[in-house]
Design an enzyme around this catalytic site. Structure first.
Site, PDB file in Angstrom:
ATOM      1  N   TYR A 264      -6.999   4.469   3.655  1.00  0.00           N
ATOM      2  CA  TYR A 264      -5.769   3.700   3.840  1.00  0.00           C
ATOM      3  C   TYR A 264      -6.005   2.437   4.670  1.00  0.00           C
ATOM      4  O   TYR A 264      -5.527   1.350   4.309  1.00  0.00           O
ATOM      5  CB  TYR A 264      -4.728   4.593   4.509  1.00  0.00           C
ATOM      6  CG  TYR A 264      -3.438   3.917   4.886  1.00  0.00           C
ATOM      7  CD1 TYR A 264      -2.405   3.781   3.964  1.00  0.00           C
ATOM      8  CD2 TYR A 264      -3.229   3.434   6.177  1.00  0.00           C
ATOM      9  CE1 TYR A 264      -1.209   3.179   4.305  1.00  0.00           C
ATOM     10  CE2 TYR A 264      -2.037   2.828   6.541  1.00  0.00           C
ATOM     11  CZ  TYR A 264      -1.030   2.699   5.599  1.00  0.00           C
ATOM     12  OH  TYR A 264       0.149   2.083   5.940  1.00  0.00           O
TER      13      TYR A 264
ATOM     14  N   ALA B 179       0.809  -1.215   0.000  1.00  0.00           N
ATOM     15  CA  ALA B 179       0.000   0.000   0.000  1.00  0.00           C
ATOM     16  C   ALA B 179       0.846   1.270   0.000  1.00  0.00           C
ATOM     17  O   ALA B 179       0.499   2.258  -0.642  1.00  0.00           O
ATOM     18  CB  ALA B 179      -0.934  -0.001   1.201  1.00  0.00           C
ATOM     19  N   GLU B 180       1.953   1.237   0.726  1.00  0.00           N
ATOM     20  CA  GLU B 180       2.756   2.441   0.892  1.00  0.00           C
ATOM     21  C   GLU B 180       3.599   2.769  -0.336  1.00  0.00           C
ATOM     22  O   GLU B 180       3.673   3.924  -0.752  1.00  0.00           O
ATOM     23  CB  GLU B 180       3.681   2.289   2.112  1.00  0.00           C
ATOM     24  CG  GLU B 180       2.970   2.324   3.457  1.00  0.00           C
ATOM     25  CD  GLU B 180       2.585   3.742   3.872  1.00  0.00           C
ATOM     26  OE1 GLU B 180       2.971   4.697   3.174  1.00  0.00           O
ATOM     27  OE2 GLU B 180       1.883   3.878   4.894  1.00  0.00           O
ATOM     28  N   SER B 181       4.252   1.760  -0.895  1.00  0.00           N
ATOM     29  CA  SER B 181       5.235   2.048  -1.947  1.00  0.00           C
ATOM     30  C   SER B 181       5.127   1.151  -3.164  1.00  0.00           C
ATOM     31  O   SER B 181       5.861   1.351  -4.128  1.00  0.00           O
ATOM     32  CB  SER B 181       6.654   1.925  -1.368  1.00  0.00           C
ATOM     33  OG  SER B 181       6.938   0.566  -1.025  1.00  0.00           O
TER      34      SER B 181
END
Length: 236
Positions: free
Chosen positions: A217, A129-131
């Site tokens: 998120y 999800a982040e990168s």
């Protein structure tokens, strides 16, 4: 070639319909658990070789999530990154089908999970999800690397070089461990704190802060986490 996906939230007794249109690749699916199906759809698109650009998302006023690699609507925000100068998402997906030991940075993630005593699946989910597994990713706010560490967090947990995958994953895992401990192993609150900061979660009465980014998120990471656990139950 671009794709867009729209997931209307419909009653549970309505089945899922999949429509694929040639040219500008478009997927439309109706299902009550849209966020849970999203990782499967992205993996399928990657396998087909379509998801080779950054993927964007927004939720419209009717509560329908939209996903696309061509953010023509100004409401789209970055969902996950994919790399174009390294092995394709399709190649990574083929590797992932063999188990989490074949996914990017599997050894680093396994070691960090073991030392921090949290699940590998959770680390994979946060990184996805982040990168999007891009170790050089940098956000507009200055978060860095695979787990998008802010400079202060990186220093606090010993990541001298936040772009080094092993250091970044280890620091992010330790931070997640502390957030889980702080919020009594409530994963939703720990993830909200990872995104918005623990002080904001506390400020809003130990609830997910009402920030648009954070409310999107948390279910996104949990959907990735559940998908990893289902796909690779022996490696969670």
């Amino acid at each position: 070639m671009g794709f867009s996906a729209c997931y209307p939230l419909v009653p549970a007794d309505v089945g899922a319909d999949l429509l694929i249109l040639p040219g500008n690749f478009q997927t439309i699916m109706a299902h009550p658990n849209a966020w849970l199906l999203m990782p499967i759809t992205l993996l399928w698109l990657a396998w087909a070789g379509e998801a080779r650009a950054d993927i964007y998302a927004f939720t419209d006023d009717a509560g329908v999530p939209h996903f696309s690699n061509m953010p023509v609507d100004q409401r789209y925000t970055l969902l996950m990154r994919t790399e174009t100068d390294k092995p394709s998402v399709a190649a990574k997906t083929r590797s992932a089908r063999r188990g989490m030991d074949g996914t990017p940075y599997a050894q680093e993630i396994s070691r960090a999970a073991s030392s921090s005593q949290i699940e590998s699946a959770l680390l994979h989910a946060v990184i996805a999800a982040e990168s999007g597994y891009n170790p050089r990713a940098v956000s507009g706010k200055g978060a860095m690397g695979l787990m998008q560490l802010m400079p202060g967090t990186a220093r606090r947990y010993g990541a001298v070089d936040p772009y080094d995958p092993a250091q970044n994953i280890r620091a992010g895992a330790l931070y997640l461990r502390d957030l889980l401990a702080l919020f009594n192993n409530d994963m939703r609150l720990a993830l909200a704190a990872y995104n918005a900061g623990e002080n904001n979660v506390i400020k809003y009465g130990n609830r997910i802060p009402p920030f648009r980014e954070t409310t999107a998120y948390v279910p996104r990471v949990i959907a990735f986490y559940q998908e990893y656990r289902r796909a690779f139950p022996g490696n969670s």
